[in-house]
Design an enzyme around this catalytic site. Structure first.
Site, PDB file in Angstrom:
ATOM      1  CB  THR A   6      52.317  86.420  25.222  1.00  0.00           C
ATOM      2  OG1 THR A   6      51.249  86.440  24.271  1.00  0.00           O
ATOM      3  CG2 THR A   6      53.535  85.798  24.552  1.00  0.00           C
ATOM      4  CG  ASN A   8      49.423  86.012  19.847  1.00  0.00           C
ATOM      5  OD1 ASN A   8      50.178  85.578  18.975  1.00  0.00           O
ATOM      6  ND2 ASN A   8      48.408  86.804  19.573  1.00  0.00           N
ATOM      7  CG  ASP A  60      45.607  93.844  26.584  1.00  0.00           C
ATOM      8  OD1 ASP A  60      45.340  92.832  25.898  1.00  0.00           O
ATOM      9  OD2 ASP A  60      44.716  94.541  27.101  1.00  0.00           O
ATOM     10  CB  SER A  61      47.579  94.750  21.007  1.00  0.00           C
ATOM     11  OG  SER A  61      48.941  94.723  21.354  1.00  0.00           O
ATOM     12  CG  PHE A 135      48.967  87.764  14.988  1.00  0.00           C
ATOM     13  CD1 PHE A 135      50.202  88.361  14.831  1.00  0.00           C
ATOM     14  CD2 PHE A 135      48.169  88.155  16.057  1.00  0.00           C
ATOM     15  CE1 PHE A 135      50.640  89.349  15.728  1.00  0.00           C
ATOM     16  CE2 PHE A 135      48.604  89.127  16.964  1.00  0.00           C
ATOM     17  CZ  PHE A 135      49.838  89.721  16.791  1.00  0.00           C
ATOM     18  CG  ASP A 138      48.600  91.649  11.315  1.00  0.00           C
ATOM     19  OD1 ASP A 138      48.369  92.739  11.866  1.00  0.00           O
ATOM     20  OD2 ASP A 138      49.538  90.907  11.651  1.00  0.00           O
ATOM     21  CE  LYS A 158      51.732  93.613  13.007  1.00  0.00           C
ATOM     22  NZ  LYS A 158      51.077  92.445  13.591  1.00  0.00           N
ATOM     23  CG  HIS A 163      50.059  98.078  17.009  1.00  0.00           C
ATOM     24  ND1 HIS A 163      50.157  97.893  15.643  1.00  0.00           N
ATOM     25  CD2 HIS A 163      49.640  96.898  17.511  1.00  0.00           C
ATOM     26  CE1 HIS A 163      49.783  96.656  15.350  1.00  0.00           C
ATOM     27  NE2 HIS A 163      49.468  96.031  16.479  1.00  0.00           N
TER      28      HIS A 163
HETATM   29  P1  ITT Z   1      48.043  87.421  25.074  1.00  0.00           P
HETATM   30  O1  ITT Z   1      48.183  86.037  25.591  1.00  0.00           O
HETATM   31  O2  ITT Z   1      49.380  88.113  24.959  1.00  0.00           O
HETATM   32  O3  ITT Z   1      47.018  88.285  25.805  1.00  0.00           O
HETATM   33  P2  ITT Z   1      46.161  87.691  22.848  1.00  0.00           P
HETATM   34  O4  ITT Z   1      46.158  87.032  21.506  1.00  0.00           O
HETATM   35  O5  ITT Z   1      44.992  87.503  23.760  1.00  0.00           O
HETATM   36  O6  ITT Z   1      47.535  87.284  23.557  1.00  0.00           O
HETATM   37  P3  ITT Z   1      45.644  90.603  22.872  1.00  0.00           P
HETATM   38  O7  ITT Z   1      44.627  90.482  23.948  1.00  0.00           O
HETATM   39  O8  ITT Z   1      46.704  91.631  23.038  1.00  0.00           O
HETATM   40  O9  ITT Z   1      46.411  89.219  22.590  1.00  0.00           O
HETATM   41  O10 ITT Z   1      45.005  90.859  21.460  1.00  0.00           O
HETATM   42  C1  ITT Z   1      43.687  91.219  21.238  1.00  0.00           C
HETATM   43  C2  ITT Z   1      43.257  90.784  19.869  1.00  0.00           C
HETATM   44  O11 ITT Z   1      43.859  91.636  18.911  1.00  0.00           O
HETATM   45  C3  ITT Z   1      43.634  89.357  19.503  1.00  0.00           C
HETATM   46  O12 ITT Z   1      42.552  88.777  18.797  1.00  0.00           O
HETATM   47  C4  ITT Z   1      44.828  89.501  18.585  1.00  0.00           C
HETATM   48  O13 ITT Z   1      44.815  88.502  17.578  1.00  0.00           O
HETATM   49  C5  ITT Z   1      44.591  90.885  17.978  1.00  0.00           C
HETATM   50  N1  ITT Z   1      45.880  91.555  17.756  1.00  0.00           N
HETATM   51  C6  ITT Z   1      46.790  91.933  18.697  1.00  0.00           C
HETATM   52  N2  ITT Z   1      47.877  92.465  18.122  1.00  0.00           N
HETATM   53  C7  ITT Z   1      47.661  92.424  16.782  1.00  0.00           C
HETATM   54  C8  ITT Z   1      48.421  92.798  15.657  1.00  0.00           C
HETATM   55  O14 ITT Z   1      49.637  93.310  15.766  1.00  0.00           O
HETATM   56  N3  ITT Z   1      47.896  92.602  14.447  1.00  0.00           N
HETATM   57  C9  ITT Z   1      46.670  92.069  14.291  1.00  0.00           C
HETATM   58  N4  ITT Z   1      45.889  91.672  15.300  1.00  0.00           N
HETATM   59  C10 ITT Z   1      46.379  91.848  16.549  1.00  0.00           C
END
Ligand code: ITT
Length: 180
Positions: A6, A8, A60-61, A135, A138, A158, A163
């Site tokens: 990741t 992040n 991936d979220s 982050f 949230d 949290k 999720h």
């Molecule tokens: P990767 O390198 O792991 O892909 P990313 O920050 O691009 O990191 P995602 O594509 O999974 O992560 O996330 C999509 C967006 O949703 C991104 O702007 C995140 O900040 C946000 N997000 C993901 N999980 C979250 C959570 O638990 N709470 C709040 N925002 C979240």
């Protein structure tokens, strides 16, 4: 030791509280434009599986807002970077239907095979940003049964309902059964 790939750091910190032996590999990988998070994960697992030796997971979220036909959904990262929480609150200004769902799909490469673990968290979009923890989205997400946003909770709180927490506990159960 198990690697999470990741970019992040916040995600990693959350995940490490559930699986302490996780190690972060900071690496960008292509996230294709697709209709579902599952398709994004399938592509990324195959792409990374060709490049990287051994086992790993990716996460991936996305945030799916029901009144906005599930927007930002698979576009959550791009939308956060462009319009951010302020932009989402503006889109929801005159909307009373505030339900939303966070979804995480964790993809796992294990012994050369791909696996997926899903976690959902239902809740609603707050009327204003609240809280400093966490982050991304949230500060504007209130999980069902709570008054506080995720950003007003500790990481432990949290994780218990999120999720990502749900998906990751499935990963932990899998590793306990089949892992090293
Ligand atoms: P990767 O390198 O792991 O892909 P990313 O920050 O691009 O990191 P995602 O594509 O999974 O992560 O996330 C999509 C967006 O949703 C991104 O702007 C995140 O900040 C946000 N997000 C993901 N999980 C979250 C959570 O638990 N709470 C709040 N925002 C979240």
């Amino acid at each position: 030791m198990f690697r999470i790939i990741t970019h992040n750091k916040n995600k990693y910190e959350e995940m490490r509280k559930i699986i302490p032996e996780l190690e972060m590999l900071d690496m960008k990988y292509p996230e294709i434009q697709a209709d579902t998070i599952e398709e994004v994960i399938d592509f990324a697992l195959d792409y990374l599986g060709d490049k990287i030796e051994g086992d790993f997971i990716i996460d991936d979220s996305g945030l799916f807002i029901h009144a906005l036909n599930d927007f930002p959904g698979v576009y959550s990262a791009y939308v956060f970077k462009t319009i951010g929480n302020e932009g989402i609150l503006r889109l929801m200004e005159n909307e009373d239907r505030r339900e939303a769902t966070f979804k995480t799909v964790i993809g796992m490469r294990f012994a050369g095979k791909n696996f997926k673990f899903v976690g959902l968290c239902h809740g609603e979009i707050a009327r204003e940003m609240r809280g400093k923890n966490g982050f991304g989205y949230d500060p504007i997400f209130i999980p069902e049964g709570y008054e506080r946003t995720f950003a007003e909770m500790t990481t432990e709180e949290k994780n218990r309902i999120s999720h990502r927490g749900k998906a990751l506990r499935k990963v932990a159960a899998f590793l306990k059964r089949f892992g090293p």
